[in-house]
Design a protein around this motif. Structure first.
Motif, PDB file in Angstrom:
ATOM      1  N   ILE A 207       0.635  -1.509  -0.005  1.00 47.57           N
ATOM      2  CA  ILE A 207      -0.144  -0.086   0.308  1.00 47.57           C
ATOM      3  C   ILE A 207       1.213   1.443  -0.066  1.00 47.57           C
ATOM      4  O   ILE A 207       0.559   2.190  -0.314  1.00 47.57           O
ATOM      5  N   PHE A 208       2.027   0.875   1.217  1.00 46.03           N
ATOM      6  CA  PHE A 208       2.743   2.205   1.057  1.00 46.03           C
ATOM      7  C   PHE A 208       4.074   2.841   0.268  1.00 46.03           C
ATOM      8  O   PHE A 208       4.875   3.865   0.114  1.00 46.03           O
ATOM      9  N   GLU A 209       4.402   0.996   0.195  1.00 41.00           N
ATOM     10  CA  GLU A 209       6.059   1.596   0.238  1.00 41.00           C
ATOM     11  C   GLU A 209       6.901   0.999  -0.599  1.00 41.00           C
ATOM     12  O   GLU A 209       8.096   0.749  -1.723  1.00 41.00           O
ATOM     13  N   LYS A 210       5.711  -0.067  -1.775  1.00 42.69           N
ATOM     14  CA  LYS A 210       6.117  -0.272  -3.056  1.00 42.69           C
ATOM     15  C   LYS A 210       6.913   0.484  -3.883  1.00 42.69           C
ATOM     16  O   LYS A 210       7.915  -0.690  -4.496  1.00 42.69           O
ATOM     17  N   LYS A 211       7.094   1.420  -4.303  1.00 42.38           N
ATOM     18  CA  LYS A 211       7.363   2.936  -5.550  1.00 42.38           C
ATOM     19  C   LYS A 211       8.816   2.684  -4.762  1.00 42.38           C
ATOM     20  O   LYS A 211       9.952   2.866  -5.072  1.00 42.38           O
ATOM     21  N   ASP A 212       8.770   3.069  -3.417  1.00 38.78           N
ATOM     22  CA  ASP A 212      10.578   3.529  -2.021  1.00 38.78           C
ATOM     23  C   ASP A 212      11.365   2.111  -3.060  1.00 38.78           C
ATOM     24  O   ASP A 212      12.420   2.234  -2.833  1.00 38.78           O
ATOM     25  N   LEU A 213      10.566   1.338  -2.721  1.00 40.69           N
ATOM     26  CA  LEU A 213      11.028  -0.335  -2.953  1.00 40.69           C
ATOM     27  C   LEU A 213      11.830  -0.555  -4.428  1.00 40.69           C
ATOM     28  O   LEU A 213      13.073  -1.111  -4.319  1.00 40.69           O
ATOM     29  N   GLU A 214      10.985  -0.630  -5.117  1.00 39.34           N
ATOM     30  CA  GLU A 214      11.527  -0.390  -6.345  1.00 39.34           C
ATOM     31  C   GLU A 214      12.769   0.041  -7.031  1.00 39.34           C
ATOM     32  O   GLU A 214      13.371   0.244  -7.559  1.00 39.34           O
ATOM     33  N   ALA A 215      12.362   1.596  -5.549  1.00 46.71           N
ATOM     34  CA  ALA A 215      13.447   2.859  -6.460  1.00 46.71           C
ATOM     35  C   ALA A 215      15.358   2.702  -5.871  1.00 46.71           C
ATOM     36  O   ALA A 215      15.830   3.272  -6.308  1.00 46.71           O
ATOM     37  N   VAL A 216      15.090   1.637  -4.824  1.00 53.41           N
ATOM     38  CA  VAL A 216      16.649   1.318  -4.783  1.00 53.41           C
ATOM     39  C   VAL A 216      16.889   0.494  -5.065  1.00 53.41           C
ATOM     40  O   VAL A 216      17.247  -0.572  -6.271  1.00 53.41           O
ATOM     41  N   LYS A 217      18.472   1.262  -5.198  1.00 50.70           N
ATOM     42  CA  LYS A 217      19.607   0.337  -6.230  1.00 50.70           C
ATOM     43  C   LYS A 217      20.344  -0.168  -5.614  1.00 50.70           C
ATOM     44  O   LYS A 217      21.022  -0.009  -4.588  1.00 50.70           O
ATOM     45  N   TRP A 218      20.213  -1.975  -5.219  1.00 50.12           N
ATOM     46  CA  TRP A 218      20.317  -2.906  -4.139  1.00 50.12           C
ATOM     47  C   TRP A 218      22.494  -2.783  -4.702  1.00 50.12           C
ATOM     48  O   TRP A 218      22.420  -2.439  -6.045  1.00 50.12           O
ATOM     49  N   SER A 219      22.952  -2.411  -3.326  1.00 54.59           N
ATOM     50  CA  SER A 219      24.410  -2.428  -4.101  1.00 54.59           C
ATOM     51  C   SER A 219      24.937  -3.984  -2.638  1.00 54.59           C
ATOM     52  O   SER A 219      24.094  -4.163  -1.407  1.00 54.59           O
ATOM     53  N   ALA A 220      26.141  -4.085  -2.325  1.00 54.03           N
ATOM     54  CA  ALA A 220      26.652  -5.221  -1.728  1.00 54.03           C
ATOM     55  C   ALA A 220      26.711  -4.064  -0.240  1.00 54.03           C
ATOM     56  O   ALA A 220      26.222  -4.678   1.006  1.00 54.03           O
ATOM     57  N   GLU A 221      27.204  -2.947  -0.417  1.00 53.06           N
ATOM     58  CA  GLU A 221      26.812  -2.364   1.266  1.00 53.06           C
ATOM     59  C   GLU A 221      25.401  -2.438   1.859  1.00 53.06           C
ATOM     60  O   GLU A 221      24.990  -2.538   2.571  1.00 53.06           O
ATOM     61  N   ILE A 222      24.096  -1.713   1.321  1.00 47.27           N
ATOM     62  CA  ILE A 222      22.933  -1.281   1.037  1.00 47.27           C
ATOM     63  C   ILE A 222      22.297  -2.744   1.448  1.00 47.27           C
ATOM     64  O   ILE A 222      21.429  -3.129   2.484  1.00 47.27           O
ATOM     65  N   ILE A 223      22.509  -4.393   1.077  1.00 48.10           N
ATOM     66  CA  ILE A 223      22.133  -5.830   1.379  1.00 48.10           C
ATOM     67  C   ILE A 223      23.220  -6.374   2.566  1.00 48.10           C
ATOM     68  O   ILE A 223      22.399  -6.445   3.198  1.00 48.10           O
ATOM     69  N   SER A 224      24.261  -5.978   2.766  1.00 47.65           N
ATOM     70  CA  SER A 224      25.023  -5.738   3.934  1.00 47.65           C
ATOM     71  C   SER A 224      23.881  -5.214   5.383  1.00 47.65           C
ATOM     72  O   SER A 224      24.244  -5.525   6.911  1.00 47.65           O
ATOM     73  N   LEU A 225      23.897  -4.025   4.998  1.00 43.32           N
ATOM     74  CA  LEU A 225      23.214  -3.734   6.220  1.00 43.32           C
ATOM     75  C   LEU A 225      22.258  -3.731   6.402  1.00 43.32           C
ATOM     76  O   LEU A 225      21.572  -3.709   7.491  1.00 43.32           O
ATOM     77  N   PHE A 226      21.008  -4.425   5.151  1.00 43.11           N
ATOM     78  CA  PHE A 226      19.572  -5.215   5.510  1.00 43.11           C
ATOM     79  C   PHE A 226      20.093  -5.914   6.679  1.00 43.11           C
ATOM     80  O   PHE A 226      19.272  -7.199   6.959  1.00 43.11           O
ATOM     81  N   VAL A 227      21.135  -7.036   6.460  1.00 44.43           N
ATOM     82  CA  VAL A 227      21.359  -7.813   6.980  1.00 44.43           C
ATOM     83  C   VAL A 227      21.905  -8.150   8.639  1.00 44.43           C
ATOM     84  O   VAL A 227      21.079  -8.236   9.615  1.00 44.43           O
ATOM     85  N   GLY A 228      22.431  -6.550   8.265  1.00 51.31           N
ATOM     86  CA  GLY A 228      22.293  -6.022   9.923  1.00 51.31           C
ATOM     87  C   GLY A 228      21.434  -5.641  10.663  1.00 51.31           C
ATOM     88  O   GLY A 228      22.129  -5.997  12.270  1.00 51.31           O
ATOM     89  N   PHE A 229      20.452  -4.985  10.543  1.00 51.99           N
ATOM     90  CA  PHE A 229      19.840  -4.765  10.608  1.00 51.99           C
ATOM     91  C   PHE A 229      19.008  -6.205  11.399  1.00 51.99           C
ATOM     92  O   PHE A 229      18.137  -6.130  12.048  1.00 51.99           O
ATOM     93  N   ALA A 230      18.392  -6.692  10.367  1.00 53.39           N
ATOM     94  CA  ALA A 230      17.662  -8.089  10.588  1.00 53.39           C
ATOM     95  C   ALA A 230      18.344  -8.404  11.322  1.00 53.39           C
ATOM     96  O   ALA A 230      17.597  -9.090  12.784  1.00 53.39           O
ATOM     97  N   MET A 231      19.717  -8.924  11.284  1.00 45.78           N
ATOM     98  CA  MET A 231      20.657  -9.466  12.509  1.00 45.78           C
ATOM     99  C   MET A 231      20.286  -9.241  13.818  1.00 45.78           C
ATOM    100  O   MET A 231      19.575 -10.063  14.388  1.00 45.78           O
ATOM    101  N   SER A 232      20.202  -7.967  14.327  1.00 44.86           N
ATOM    102  CA  SER A 232      20.695  -7.005  15.829  1.00 44.86           C
ATOM    103  C   SER A 232      18.944  -6.959  16.128  1.00 44.86           C
ATOM    104  O   SER A 232      18.746  -7.239  17.644  1.00 44.86           O
ATOM    105  N   THR A 233      17.883  -6.970  14.939  1.00 44.77           N
ATOM    106  CA  THR A 233      16.217  -6.919  15.521  1.00 44.77           C
ATOM    107  C   THR A 233      16.205  -8.139  16.083  1.00 44.77           C
ATOM    108  O   THR A 233      15.769  -8.367  16.753  1.00 44.77           O
ATOM    109  N   PHE A 234      16.506  -9.115  15.210  1.00 44.09           N
ATOM    110  CA  PHE A 234      16.277 -10.462  15.495  1.00 44.09           C
ATOM    111  C   PHE A 234      16.758 -10.895  16.809  1.00 44.09           C
ATOM    112  O   PHE A 234      15.886 -11.427  17.957  1.00 44.09           O
TER     113      PHE A 234
END
Length: 337
Positions: A207-234
């Motif tokens: 509903i709210f974030e589909k366009k923002d998600l499609e606009a992300v230019k994925w890179s190794a740095e961004i993916i690693s930050l997503f992984v770090g966020f997920a691990m720490s919050t888990f």
């Protein structure tokens, strides 16, 4: 206070600092993702809830036990938790990490008010003094932090408003989790929070974030930050129920006030930045406030008896009523025979 209680208190304070460290890592990764132009707070939280659902949901399925709390209460709890994460993570788009961490302390008074009203916790003047001491210590560390990071943010007023709203939702979520983990099963609480968190997050992403998600230019740095966020919050969500069960929502949020200190330590070790003496003094002040609050509580979990807490939440536990009816039926059958 005997030796056993002292050891329990030290263990509680230790766990509080562990989850505070994990919160600092989540704040740090969220801030870095914001600086990289990534504006997907719901997607960040989605991976957290997904990991919780997979790990703890598998344990729950293995047990094959009936839910001890009706599913719709978990749905409400998950919805509130998702909104809290969304608002606070979104705030990094408009405010600096220093401002977000400063205003995050609003969770403490919200938690005190909510536990007072809904759980029946009664706080002594010494406990309130301990909580106030922690907040003062946080103010000192932010003065020290301001010299390192300064201000920031293109819309600080909007960002600050999002954080304050997020802290209110966090307080509701923490108080709800406190009741659930004290009276029910920790694994069930975390598993159901993860399952319904995934459902709510996916719906809101479309509903709210589909366009923002499609606009992300994925890179190794961004993916690693997503992984770090997920691990720490888990890890945060895994350990948090223990702190909530042992100490309650208020001491849980008081412990999280030191997260800004851990952020400063991360800057020191990863970026070689320096802090002044006020940082170390503020750490002592916050630690002193936590000790005052903990030592002046006859029962850190709650200041009222279990019967009073059950009375406050009797209407939430329909299964208790069913169980009592079954017991009464059995007793009548036994007496007749």
């Amino acid at each position: 206070m005997d030796r056993g209680k002292i050891l329990d208190l030290l263990f509680l304070l230790f766990l509080g600092q562990i989850i505070s460290l994990f919160l600092a890592v989540t704040s740090f990764t969220s801030s870095l993702l914001s600086n990289l132009g990534v504006d997907t707070p719901l997607t960040q939280s989605l991976f957290t809830y997904l990991s919780l659902a997979l790990v703890f949901g598998s344990i729950l399925l293995y047990r094959r036990q009936k839910l001890r709390i009706s599913w719709y209460w978990y749905a409400v709890l998950a919805f509130v938790d998702v909104q809290a994460n969304y608002l606070v993570i979104k705030a990094y788009q408009f405010s600096s990490i220093t401002s977000v961490t400063l205003l995050d302390c609003w969770t403490v008074p919200w938690a005190i008010i909510l536990t007072w009203i809904f759980i029946g916790t009664r706080y002594s003047l010494w406990q309130l003094l301990g909580a106030a001491t922690c907040v003062v210590g946080l103010g000192l560390v932010l003065l020290s932090d301001a010299g390192v990071s300064g201000g920031g943010g293109n819309k600080p007023l909007l960002g600050d408003s999002l954080v304050i709203a997020g802290t209110f939702f966090y307080a509701i979520s923490n108080v709800g989790e406190e009741y659930c983990v004290k009276k029910k099963d920790r694994v069930e609480v975390v598993a159901m929070l993860g399952i319904f968190g995934v459902i709510v997050s996916v719906c809101q992403i479309f509903i709210f974030e589909k366009k923002d998600l499609e606009a992300v230019k994925w890179s190794a740095e961004i993916i690693s930050l997503f992984v770090g966020f997920a691990m720490s919050t888990f890890l945060f969500y895994t350990i948090a129920p223990f702190v909530l069960k042992m100490g309650g929502a208020t001491i849980f949020n008081l412990s999280l006030l030191t997260s800004d200190m851990w952020v400063v330590l991360i800057r020191i070790f990863f970026y070689g930045q320096q802090v002044d003496w006020l940082y170390y003094f503020s750490f002592v002040v916050v630690a002193l406030g936590l000790i005052i609050y903990s030592l002046t509580s006859s029962n850190p979990a709650t200041a009222v008896g279990d019967e009073e807490v059950n009375g406050c939440y009797e209407q939430l536990n329909e299964e208790n009523a069913e169980s009592r009816n079954e017991v009464q039926t059995t007793e009548r059958g036994t007496s007749e025979s």
